[in-house]
Design an enzyme around this catalytic site. Sequence first.
Site, mmCIF file in Angstrom:
data_model
loop_
_atom_site.group_PDB
_atom_site.id
_atom_site.type_symbol
_atom_site.label_atom_id
_atom_site.label_comp_id
_atom_site.label_asym_id
_atom_site.label_seq_id
_atom_site.Cartn_x
_atom_site.Cartn_y
_atom_site.Cartn_z
ATOM 1 N N SER A 115 32.252 48.128 -26.896
ATOM 2 C CA SER A 115 33.608 47.574 -26.624
ATOM 3 C C SER A 115 34.629 47.853 -27.470
ATOM 4 O O SER A 115 35.326 48.207 -27.390
ATOM 5 C CB SER A 115 33.295 46.151 -26.162
ATOM 6 O OG SER A 115 32.825 45.419 -27.135
ATOM 7 N N HIS A 127 25.192 45.728 -22.832
ATOM 8 C CA HIS A 127 26.223 45.209 -23.916
ATOM 9 C C HIS A 127 26.442 43.601 -23.305
ATOM 10 O O HIS A 127 25.633 42.760 -23.046
ATOM 11 C CB HIS A 127 27.199 45.884 -23.755
ATOM 12 C CG HIS A 127 28.425 45.594 -24.800
ATOM 13 N ND1 HIS A 127 27.764 44.978 -26.072
ATOM 14 C CD2 HIS A 127 29.498 46.306 -25.103
ATOM 15 C CE1 HIS A 127 28.957 45.093 -26.828
ATOM 16 N NE2 HIS A 127 29.880 45.613 -26.328
ATOM 17 N N HIS A 155 18.199 44.727 -29.812
ATOM 18 C CA HIS A 155 19.564 45.055 -30.693
ATOM 19 C C HIS A 155 19.529 46.381 -31.060
ATOM 20 O O HIS A 155 18.416 46.701 -31.650
ATOM 21 C CB HIS A 155 20.072 43.909 -31.701
ATOM 22 C CG HIS A 155 21.626 44.035 -31.649
ATOM 23 N ND1 HIS A 155 22.073 44.736 -32.452
ATOM 24 C CD2 HIS A 155 22.701 43.228 -30.985
ATOM 25 C CE1 HIS A 155 23.655 44.608 -32.591
ATOM 26 N NE2 HIS A 155 23.698 43.713 -31.543
ATOM 27 N N ARG A 213 23.827 34.576 -34.642
ATOM 28 C CA ARG A 213 24.649 33.907 -33.399
ATOM 29 C C ARG A 213 23.744 33.049 -32.441
ATOM 30 O O ARG A 213 24.279 32.138 -31.947
ATOM 31 C CB ARG A 213 25.522 34.827 -32.708
ATOM 32 C CG ARG A 213 26.411 35.459 -33.534
ATOM 33 C CD ARG A 213 27.075 36.782 -33.056
ATOM 34 N NE ARG A 213 26.138 37.799 -32.592
ATOM 35 C CZ ARG A 213 26.356 38.822 -31.745
ATOM 36 N NH1 ARG A 213 27.673 38.997 -31.602
ATOM 37 N NH2 ARG A 213 25.380 39.849 -31.684
ATOM 38 N N ASP A 240 23.331 36.956 -26.586
ATOM 39 C CA ASP A 240 23.317 36.816 -25.280
ATOM 40 C C ASP A 240 22.106 35.993 -24.837
ATOM 41 O O ASP A 240 22.321 35.555 -23.672
ATOM 42 C CB ASP A 240 23.409 37.790 -24.279
ATOM 43 C CG ASP A 240 24.640 38.910 -24.695
ATOM 44 O OD1 ASP A 240 25.765 38.040 -24.811
ATOM 45 O OD2 ASP A 240 24.522 40.042 -24.737
HETATM 46 N N1 CMX Z 1 13.264 44.553 -23.310
HETATM 47 C C1 CMX Z 1 12.618 45.778 -22.709
HETATM 48 N N2 CMX Z 1 12.805 46.848 -23.469
HETATM 49 C C2 CMX Z 1 13.469 47.226 -24.396
HETATM 50 C C3 CMX Z 1 14.143 45.946 -24.816
HETATM 51 C C4 CMX Z 1 14.211 44.652 -24.340
HETATM 52 N N3 CMX Z 1 14.772 43.427 -24.491
HETATM 53 N N4 CMX Z 1 14.871 46.288 -25.836
HETATM 54 C C5 CMX Z 1 14.770 47.553 -26.111
HETATM 55 N N5 CMX Z 1 14.009 47.928 -25.255
HETATM 56 C C6 CMX Z 1 13.428 49.444 -25.186
HETATM 57 C C7 CMX Z 1 14.578 50.364 -24.718
HETATM 58 O O1 CMX Z 1 15.111 50.422 -23.663
HETATM 59 C C8 CMX Z 1 14.056 51.652 -25.225
HETATM 60 O O2 CMX Z 1 13.122 52.024 -24.205
HETATM 61 P P1 CMX Z 1 13.202 53.697 -23.745
HETATM 62 O O3 CMX Z 1 12.653 54.440 -25.114
HETATM 63 O O4 CMX Z 1 12.131 53.718 -22.654
HETATM 64 O O5 CMX Z 1 14.482 54.097 -23.606
HETATM 65 C C9 CMX Z 1 12.951 51.187 -26.465
HETATM 66 O O6 CMX Z 1 12.759 49.894 -26.354
HETATM 67 C C10 CMX Z 1 13.800 51.530 -27.745
HETATM 68 O O7 CMX Z 1 14.863 50.818 -27.719
HETATM 69 P P2 CMX Z 1 15.604 50.394 -29.083
HETATM 70 O O8 CMX Z 1 15.942 51.452 -30.064
HETATM 71 O O9 CMX Z 1 15.024 49.212 -29.656
HETATM 72 O O10 CMX Z 1 17.063 49.759 -28.493
HETATM 73 P P3 CMX Z 1 18.529 50.341 -28.190
HETATM 74 O O11 CMX Z 1 19.135 50.424 -29.586
HETATM 75 O O12 CMX Z 1 18.370 51.782 -27.654
HETATM 76 O O13 CMX Z 1 19.072 49.481 -27.466
HETATM 77 C C11 CMX Z 1 19.879 47.317 -26.584
HETATM 78 C C12 CMX Z 1 19.536 48.256 -27.830
HETATM 79 C C13 CMX Z 1 20.457 45.837 -26.827
HETATM 80 C C14 CMX Z 1 20.530 47.940 -25.488
HETATM 81 C C15 CMX Z 1 18.366 46.857 -25.889
HETATM 82 O O14 CMX Z 1 17.553 46.241 -27.139
HETATM 83 C C16 CMX Z 1 18.453 46.325 -24.824
HETATM 84 O O15 CMX Z 1 18.237 46.812 -23.310
HETATM 85 N N6 CMX Z 1 18.085 44.747 -24.591
HETATM 86 C C17 CMX Z 1 18.367 43.976 -23.387
HETATM 87 C C18 CMX Z 1 19.840 44.022 -22.864
HETATM 88 C C19 CMX Z 1 20.577 43.281 -24.155
HETATM 89 O O16 CMX Z 1 20.152 41.976 -24.257
HETATM 90 N N7 CMX Z 1 21.776 43.636 -24.476
HETATM 91 C C20 CMX Z 1 22.774 42.838 -25.211
HETATM 92 C C21 CMX Z 1 22.963 43.419 -26.630
HETATM 93 C C22 CMX Z 1 23.818 42.407 -27.210
HETATM 94 C C23 CMX Z 1 25.147 42.761 -26.725
HETATM 95 O O17 CMX Z 1 25.844 44.123 -26.994
HETATM 96 O O18 CMX Z 1 25.883 41.730 -26.246
#
Ligand code: CMX
Length: 436
Positions: A243, A273, A319, A328, A374
Site C-alpha cells: 500500500s 496484505h 511476514h 502490534r 492481522d
Molecule cells: N501460511 C502458509 N504458507 C505461508 C505462510 C502462511 N501464513 N506465509 C508464507 N507462506 C509460504 C509462502 O506462500 C511461500 O510459499 P511458496 O514458496 O509456495 O510461494 C513460502 O512460504 C515463502 O514465503 P515467505 O518468504 O515466508 O513470505 P513472503 O514474504 O513471500 O510473503 C506474506 C509474506 C505475508 C504474504 C505471507 O507470509 C502470507 O501469505 N501470509 C498470510 C497472509 C497474511 O497474513 N498477510 C498479511 C501480512 C501483513 C499485512 O500486510 O497486513
Amino acid sequence: MAKTLKQRLAEQIPALREERAALMRDHRDKVISQVTVEQAIGGMRGVKGMVCDTSVVEPDTGLVIRNIPIKDLTEAMPEEIFWLLLTGEKPTKEELAGFQKELKKAGKVPDYVWKVLKAMPKTSHPMVMLDTAILAMENESLFRKRYDKGMPKQDYWDPMLDDAIRILGTIHTIAAGVYRIRYKKGALIKPSPKLDWGADYCRMLGIDNPKLKKGEKFNKEDVYAMMRLYLVLHSDHEGGNVSANTCHTVGSALSDAYYAVSAGLNGLAGPLHGLANQECLGWILETMKKFNGAPTEKQLEDYAWETLKSGKVVPGYGHAVLRITDPRFDAFRAFGHKYMPNDPVFLTVDRVFNVVPKVLKEHGKAKDPWPNVDAGSGALLYYYGLKEFQYYTVLFSVSRAMGMLAQLVINRALGTPITRPKSVSTEWLKKQVLKV
Ligand code: CMX
C-alpha cells in the site's frame, strides 16, 4: 507557543532539504544494496531502493515510528501519531487540540460522495466503496488546483498537506458511511464536534451503542480505546509494503493525494496484505463452526494442517520483513487479555497463537512462522459487535491513510523524483548470470 502542523513542518523543511542535498552532493555513488536473481524474481524482498523516514521495520524489532517502538505508543491518540509521523515529534497538548480542530474543520464529506456510494451495487466489497469514494473526492484537491495554475516545486508540500488533512478529516466519516450503507444499518450518523477521531469513528459506525442482552455490560470508553489502539497500530509500516509503495509511486508522478491514497488502498485490499484481517477472522470462525465452539489446541493444529495441505496460507501468520511475533499483535493480545479474556473468539485467537507457529515451522516454507498484525485484530472488533468481517480492511485503511499521507507530504517537500526502477527481461537475466 503552540504551532499548527503546517507551521512546524515549514520550520523543519529547509534542514531536511539540506540533509538530502548533502547526501546527494557528497555520497551519491556509494553502494547501499545489491540485487540477486532471487530478489529480482521474488518481489524485490530486502532490496534497499527507496527512502522513508516516517517509520522503520526491522526483522527483529517490528514497527518503530520515528525512533519510538510501537509498543511504547499504544496509549497515544491517532492524531498524535500523524503529527509524529510527519514531524518526528509528538505535538504538545495545545498543538494536538489545534490539530484535532483542524481535522474537524476539514470534515465535511461532499454530497456527491454519498450519492456515488449509494448508487453502488448492494454487493460491492466495502473496500471498493471506500476506494471509490476517496477517488471521487479528487474533485476537492487543492494540490491539483494549484498545480494547474502553475505552482513552483518548492511549494508542492503545502497543498499536499491541505489535501492530507482534508482526507484524514473525512475518511473516518466516509468509512463509517460505507459500513452503514453497505450493511443497511440505518441513517448515516453525522460527525460530532466534540469527540476525537477514533471515538467519533466508533460513534458514526454505531458500535458504541449496541443493543444489549440482559446481564450484558458495555462501556463506551472501552470500545473507544480499542478503536484508538487499532488506528495507532496500523498507521504506518515503512515505505516498501504494497500500500505504501503503491501510494508513493502514484504520488511520485505528481498525482494528488486522492489518486495516490485510493491506489494504495487498492493494494491494501489484497488478501496477502490488509485483507488478511478479514480472512483471518473468517478462518477463526470456520474452526469454531467446525468444532462447535472454541476448538482445542489439537483440533486447531489439525485444522492448520488441513489448510496448508489444501494449498492455502494460514492468514495472519508470516511476514515479508518480520521474523518475530509482530509487536502490534502483542498489543492487540494484551488488550484482549485485559478486556475480553473469556470471549470464545479471543480465546481461539490465543490458542491459534500457541499452535500455528509450531505447525508453520514444521511445514518448513514460511520464513516467518509468527503472527502479524492481522492475526488478532478481528477478534476485538467482533467482540464489540462489528461482525461484518468483510469490512475489517476498511478500518485498516482509515489508519493506514495516515502513514501514506505523511509519506506523500514528506516526498513532495523533499522533491522526491518520479519512481522508475529498471526492469530486465528473462533473456537478459539468463545472459547476465552466465557472466557472473
Ligand atoms: N501460511 C502458509 N504458507 C505461508 C505462510 C502462511 N501464513 N506465509 C508464507 N507462506 C509460504 C509462502 O506462500 C511461500 O510459499 P511458496 O514458496 O509456495 O510461494 C513460502 O512460504 C515463502 O514465503 P515467505 O518468504 O515466508 O513470505 P513472503 O514474504 O513471500 O510473503 C506474506 C509474506 C505475508 C504474504 C505471507 O507470509 C502470507 O501469505 N501470509 C498470510 C497472509 C497474511 O497474513 N498477510 C498479511 C501480512 C501483513 C499485512 O500486510 O497486513
